[in-house]
Design a protein around this motif. Structure first.
Motif, PDB file in Angstrom:
ATOM      1  N   TYR A 188      40.906 -18.915  58.077  1.00 18.86           N
ATOM      2  CA  TYR A 188      41.530 -19.474  56.872  1.00 18.86           C
ATOM      3  C   TYR A 188      40.470 -19.543  55.764  1.00 18.86           C
ATOM      4  O   TYR A 188      39.614 -20.418  55.749  1.00 18.86           O
ATOM      5  N   SER A 189      40.538 -18.589  54.866  1.00 21.43           N
ATOM      6  CA  SER A 189      39.518 -18.463  53.812  1.00 21.43           C
ATOM      7  C   SER A 189      40.054 -18.990  52.481  1.00 21.43           C
ATOM      8  O   SER A 189      41.239 -19.294  52.359  1.00 21.43           O
ATOM      9  N   ARG A 190      39.160 -19.014  51.506  1.00 20.19           N
ATOM     10  CA  ARG A 190      39.578 -19.362  50.144  1.00 20.19           C
ATOM     11  C   ARG A 190      40.705 -18.478  49.647  1.00 20.19           C
ATOM     12  O   ARG A 190      41.533 -18.891  48.857  1.00 20.19           O
ATOM     13  N   GLY A 191      40.707 -17.227  50.120  1.00 16.57           N
ATOM     14  CA  GLY A 191      41.722 -16.264  49.677  1.00 16.57           C
ATOM     15  C   GLY A 191      43.023 -16.398  50.448  1.00 16.57           C
ATOM     16  O   GLY A 191      43.952 -15.638  50.223  1.00 16.57           O
ATOM     17  N   GLY A 192      43.065 -17.336  51.415  1.00 17.80           N
ATOM     18  CA  GLY A 192      44.267 -17.482  52.237  1.00 17.80           C
ATOM     19  C   GLY A 192      43.960 -17.088  53.672  1.00 17.80           C
ATOM     20  O   GLY A 192      42.802 -16.821  54.019  1.00 17.80           O
ATOM     21  N   PRO A 193      44.961 -17.051  54.543  1.00 14.88           N
ATOM     22  CA  PRO A 193      44.725 -16.696  55.940  1.00 14.88           C
ATOM     23  C   PRO A 193      44.522 -15.190  56.117  1.00 14.88           C
ATOM     24  O   PRO A 193      45.228 -14.388  55.510  1.00 14.88           O
ATOM     25  N   GLY A 194      43.516 -14.834  56.944  1.00 19.04           N
ATOM     26  CA  GLY A 194      43.300 -13.430  57.303  1.00 19.04           C
ATOM     27  C   GLY A 194      43.231 -13.317  58.813  1.00 19.04           C
ATOM     28  O   GLY A 194      43.297 -14.323  59.532  1.00 19.04           O
ATOM     29  N   VAL A 195      43.062 -12.092  59.319  1.00 21.69           N
ATOM     30  CA  VAL A 195      42.985 -11.889  60.770  1.00 21.69           C
ATOM     31  C   VAL A 195      41.553 -11.537  61.155  1.00 21.69           C
ATOM     32  O   VAL A 195      40.961 -10.626  60.568  1.00 21.69           O
TER      33      VAL A 195
END
Ligand code: BMA
Length: 339
Positions: A126-133
């Motif tokens: 869960y990054s500043r840019g939103g959730p990633g994989v």
């Protein structure tokens, strides 16, 4: 009253029933925050696998009292009780080296990969840019090798297939695109570089239970008839959302090809611990184990983002239900039926 009407009236109790594919364990919920050896808020959405000695390992999502998640291992001989929980968080965000984990790591899906003799874990970073994989590899759930972000935000609900397909690794995931929140599959020669993205399963539209937003739940189940996918569908209601589960079957050698998709959901929040919690009306499995009979499936699911529960089913039963309650997913039929 005509004979026909009388008959249907008599049969009403029988007719107003649906098949139960997954039976909730009487000990549910099998793990809650009260079982934890350290201070936290909630435990839910656990990945699952059987270890070589036959015991069950759950990689649990634990939300701390700041609201950020990490992962913690729980082990049990019978997969139901007697859980041995790591005394400290097992895998915590490593923000120095992996800044994409800033706001936590969530919803792990475990796949044992025989070629690597390792378990692959696909999880949400869960990054500043939103959730990633992100992907990580482990041999023992003690030491982990992180491969970093493999699908940039906004993307989640990912699971790796256990073997290469036509020479390439395959990752199922759920990017948010202007087209909607659908399930995609991507391919890679080395687990690091991904491409050949293909739409695998579309959210339906309109009033359907799985309209607008779907995602894979646990990793797909390999059966002789195809990859069997348990997926979640999110029905937005005026007051909140309902997370329910459906089934679809995909071609073994061409996994983006959907062979059959069930029409109705087959598991939904009903029990008190699924209906009420930090997020109401959520059943969210991230893992399963298969019993030595090769057919009994133990589905581990997060309940209302507050606890972990277990339900048992039969893989043969799931396939039979799909045959009776599903349709093929050819583009033309799909447009006709889903709108
Ligand atoms: C999804 C995921 C899950 C969560 C569910 C319900 O989008 O983030 O982790 O269980 O929402 O809150």
């Amino acid at each position: 009253m005509s004979i026909l009407a009388e008959k249907s009236f008599d049969n009403k109790a029988v007719m107003n029933q649906h098949e139960t594919l997954f039976h909730r364990h009487p000990a549910n919920p099998i793990l809650t925050g009260k079982d934890w050896p350290y201070s936290m808020n909630s435990v839910f959405n656990a990945g699952a696998t059987l270890l070589p000695d036959g015991s069950t390992l759950l990689l649990c999502r634990v939300e701390d009292r700041r609201g950020l998640s990490h992962l913690c291992v729980a082990r049990s001989v019978n997969g139901v009780d007697g859980w041995q929980i790591d005394r400290e968080p097992t895998l915590i965000p490593d923000v120095e080296r992996y800044p994409e984990e800033l706001w936590g790591i969530e919803d792990p899906r475990i796949t044992y990969v025989p070629e690597l003799k390792q378990y692959a874990i696909a999880y949400t970073s869960y990054s500043r840019g939103g959730p990633g994989v992100s992907l990580a590899l482990t041999k023992d759930f003690r030491a982990y090798e992180r491969l970093g972000v493999v699908m940039s935000p906004d993307d989640k609900d990912a699971a790796l297939l256990p073997r290469r397909i036509n020479g390439l690794w395959a990752l199922i995931h759920r990017p948010m695109t202007p087209l909607g929140a659908h399930v995609w599959i991507s391919y890679s020669p080395d687990l690091r570089h991904w491409g050949n993205h293909k739409l695998m399963l579309e959210a339906r539209r309109g009033a359907w239970w799985d309209a607008n937003k779907i995602g894979i739940s646990p990793p797909p189940i390999e059966t002789p008839r195809g990859w069997l996918m348990i997926y979640h569908g999110v029905r937005r209601t005026p007051s909140s959302s309902i997370y329910r589960l459906g089934l679809a079957l995909f071609d073994l050698e061409q996994p983006e090809k959907c062979l059959i998709r069930g029409d109705s959901w087959m598991f939904a929040p009903e029990a008190e611990y699924e209906r009420h919690g930090d997020v109401q009306d959520v059943v969210f499995p991230c893992g399963y184990t298969v019993a030595p009979d090769g057919d009994t499936i133990n589905l581990y699911y997060g309940a209302a983002d507050s606890s972990i529960a277990l339900a048992r089913g039969s893989i043969r039963g799931l396939l039979a239900w799909l045959d009776a309650n599903g349709h093929s997913e050819h583009a033309h039929d799909r447009r006709q039926r889903h709108g």
